[in-house]
Design a protein around this motif. Structure first.
Motif, PDB file in Angstrom:
ATOM      1  N   ILE A   1     -22.884 -29.797 -47.203  1.00  0.00           N
ATOM      2  CA  ILE A   1     -23.523 -30.472 -46.262  1.00  0.00           C
ATOM      3  C   ILE A   1     -24.863 -29.670 -46.326  1.00  0.00           C
ATOM      4  O   ILE A   1     -24.981 -28.589 -46.516  1.00  0.00           O
ATOM      5  N   GLN A   2     -25.985 -30.442 -46.059  1.00  0.00           N
ATOM      6  CA  GLN A   2     -27.494 -30.059 -45.967  1.00  0.00           C
ATOM      7  C   GLN A   2     -27.826 -30.735 -44.638  1.00  0.00           C
ATOM      8  O   GLN A   2     -28.047 -32.045 -44.237  1.00  0.00           O
ATOM      9  N   ILE A   3     -28.307 -29.838 -43.754  1.00  0.00           N
ATOM     10  CA  ILE A   3     -28.975 -30.180 -42.616  1.00  0.00           C
ATOM     11  C   ILE A   3     -30.317 -29.735 -42.093  1.00  0.00           C
ATOM     12  O   ILE A   3     -30.724 -28.456 -42.450  1.00  0.00           O
ATOM     13  N   PHE A   4     -31.123 -30.691 -41.945  1.00  0.00           N
ATOM     14  CA  PHE A   4     -32.644 -30.399 -41.920  1.00  0.00           C
ATOM     15  C   PHE A   4     -33.177 -30.659 -40.384  1.00  0.00           C
ATOM     16  O   PHE A   4     -32.619 -31.710 -39.994  1.00  0.00           O
TER      17      PHE A   4
ATOM     18  N   GLN B   1     -36.394 -33.546 -34.783  1.00  0.00           N
ATOM     19  CA  GLN B   1     -35.961 -34.335 -35.736  1.00  0.00           C
ATOM     20  C   GLN B   1     -34.720 -33.918 -36.659  1.00  0.00           C
ATOM     21  O   GLN B   1     -34.694 -32.745 -37.162  1.00  0.00           O
ATOM     22  N   TYR B   2     -33.866 -34.840 -36.932  1.00  0.00           N
ATOM     23  CA  TYR B   2     -32.740 -34.275 -37.891  1.00  0.00           C
ATOM     24  C   TYR B   2     -32.478 -35.353 -39.214  1.00  0.00           C
ATOM     25  O   TYR B   2     -32.268 -36.418 -38.963  1.00  0.00           O
ATOM     26  N   LYS B   3     -31.986 -34.763 -40.020  1.00  0.00           N
ATOM     27  CA  LYS B   3     -31.797 -35.255 -41.509  1.00  0.00           C
ATOM     28  C   LYS B   3     -30.447 -34.677 -41.748  1.00  0.00           C
ATOM     29  O   LYS B   3     -30.286 -33.642 -42.084  1.00  0.00           O
ATOM     30  N   VAL B   4     -29.126 -35.322 -41.950  1.00  0.00           N
ATOM     31  CA  VAL B   4     -27.803 -34.775 -42.252  1.00  0.00           C
ATOM     32  C   VAL B   4     -27.577 -35.529 -43.809  1.00  0.00           C
ATOM     33  O   VAL B   4     -27.389 -36.857 -43.602  1.00  0.00           O
ATOM     34  N   VAL B   5     -27.444 -34.659 -44.599  1.00  0.00           N
ATOM     35  CA  VAL B   5     -26.893 -35.028 -45.841  1.00  0.00           C
ATOM     36  C   VAL B   5     -25.234 -34.402 -46.141  1.00  0.00           C
ATOM     37  O   VAL B   5     -25.112 -33.432 -46.222  1.00  0.00           O
TER      38      VAL B   5
ATOM     39  N   ALA C   1     -27.675 -39.547 -42.795  1.00  0.00           N
ATOM     40  CA  ALA C   1     -28.136 -39.957 -41.491  1.00  0.00           C
ATOM     41  C   ALA C   1     -29.420 -39.128 -40.863  1.00  0.00           C
ATOM     42  O   ALA C   1     -29.718 -38.021 -41.143  1.00  0.00           O
ATOM     43  N   LEU C   2     -30.297 -40.327 -40.395  1.00  0.00           N
ATOM     44  CA  LEU C   2     -31.556 -39.548 -39.952  1.00  0.00           C
ATOM     45  C   LEU C   2     -31.766 -39.757 -38.224  1.00  0.00           C
ATOM     46  O   LEU C   2     -31.237 -41.012 -37.910  1.00  0.00           O
TER      47      LEU C   2
END
Length: 286
Positions: free
Chosen positions: A173-176, A268-272, A283-284
């Protein structure tokens, strides 16, 4: 002569472990075929390697629950064209009732890369031409630099093998946060979902609704009908997280993003989120 194919396929499945309970796993498969050249000057046609060997792997283990047939923690029986299984792990008792196609019974007392590879070699070698003297399968986990978790689930709406109630994946998982990768958040979610069963609240049932299983006092019980038949699972609540959605990777990515945004609405979040190797969903949340 040795013919080889690297990264032939990925086996996404779950298995039962004495200490850790039910684990989702993803093994990359490399293949070697040892033998003489045939009348076409080949050991085996590359196109047939994928057609024959990959197809056999898919039928034998992929998207199934692998069980060590000789493990003393295992009890199982057949009833009404179902296999009813009980497994005593250190995390509690796991019970399943599923069509036979949902299980892969592997000789031996434990499931690992070597026992699964040996089982597949024994089953697939008779499918190959006589000039192939030896089949060698190497099963390996994806090399991951970041954080990952093992999860199991079932997708009752799926028209293929994902409908089986206990199959799984080893996923990164990668969370930004505000465009920056945040190791702290990645670590937090991988610890939260370490060796987890992800169950949809819609599939949760009472003990009275079960046909084959008797849950313990601390169990979650799941039951649903899919195109391959009825599926039931009783699993300790401590081994499970309930989610208010289906457990497709798209929904899981959305679920994580919603949780993050609810905790800190100014970011702001980006979930890979990955489902096994090389595939997943993004998901953004602005």
């Amino acid at each position: 002569m040795i013919l080889f194919v690297q990264d032939l396929t990925v086996i996404d499945f779950s298995y039962l472990h004495r200490q850790r309970g039910m684990l989702g796993e993803s093994f990359i498969v490399d293949v070697e075929l040892h033998g003489a050249l045939d009348d076409t000057a080949m050991v085996f046609d590359f196109a047939k390697v994928k057609k024959v060997i990959k197809q056999a792997i898919d039928q034998l283990v992929d998207h199934k629950l692998a069980v060590a047939a000789a493990c003393p923690a295992l009890r199982h029986s057949e009833a009404e064209q179902m296999i009813v299984l009980q497994y005593q792990s250190e995390r509690g008792t796991l019970q399943l009732a599923c069509p036979p196609s949902a299980f892969a019974f592997i000789p031996g007392t434990e499931i690992n890369e070597q026992t699964v590879a040996h089982f597949l070699e024994q089953q697939i070698k008779p499918l190959l031409p006589d000039n192939v003297a030896k089949l060698v399968l190497n099963l390996r986990s994806e090399a991951m630099r970041g954080f990952y978790y093992h999860y199991s689930h079932g997708l009752k709406k799926h028209d293929g093998n994902c409908q089986r109630i206990a199959h799984g994946h080893r996923s990164t998982i990668q969370i930004f946060e505000d465009g920056m990768l945040v190791p702290r958040l990645n670590k937090m979610w991988c610890e939260r979902w370490e060796d987890i069963y992800l169950g949809s609240k819609d599939d949760l049932v009472s003990a009275e609704a079960l046909s084959f299983l008797t849950p313990g006092s601390d169990d979650y019980s799941f039951r649903y009908q899919a195109t391959q038949g009825w599926f039931e699972l009783c699993i300790p609540a401590s081994h499970c997280e309930l989610v208010p959605c289906d457990t497709t990777v798209e929904c899981l990515a959305d679920f994580i993003a919603d949780q993050l945004k609810a905790a800190n609405g100014s970011k702001q979040y980006k979930v890979v989120a990955y489902e096994g190797v090389g595939k997943g969903a993004i998901a953004l949340r602005d």
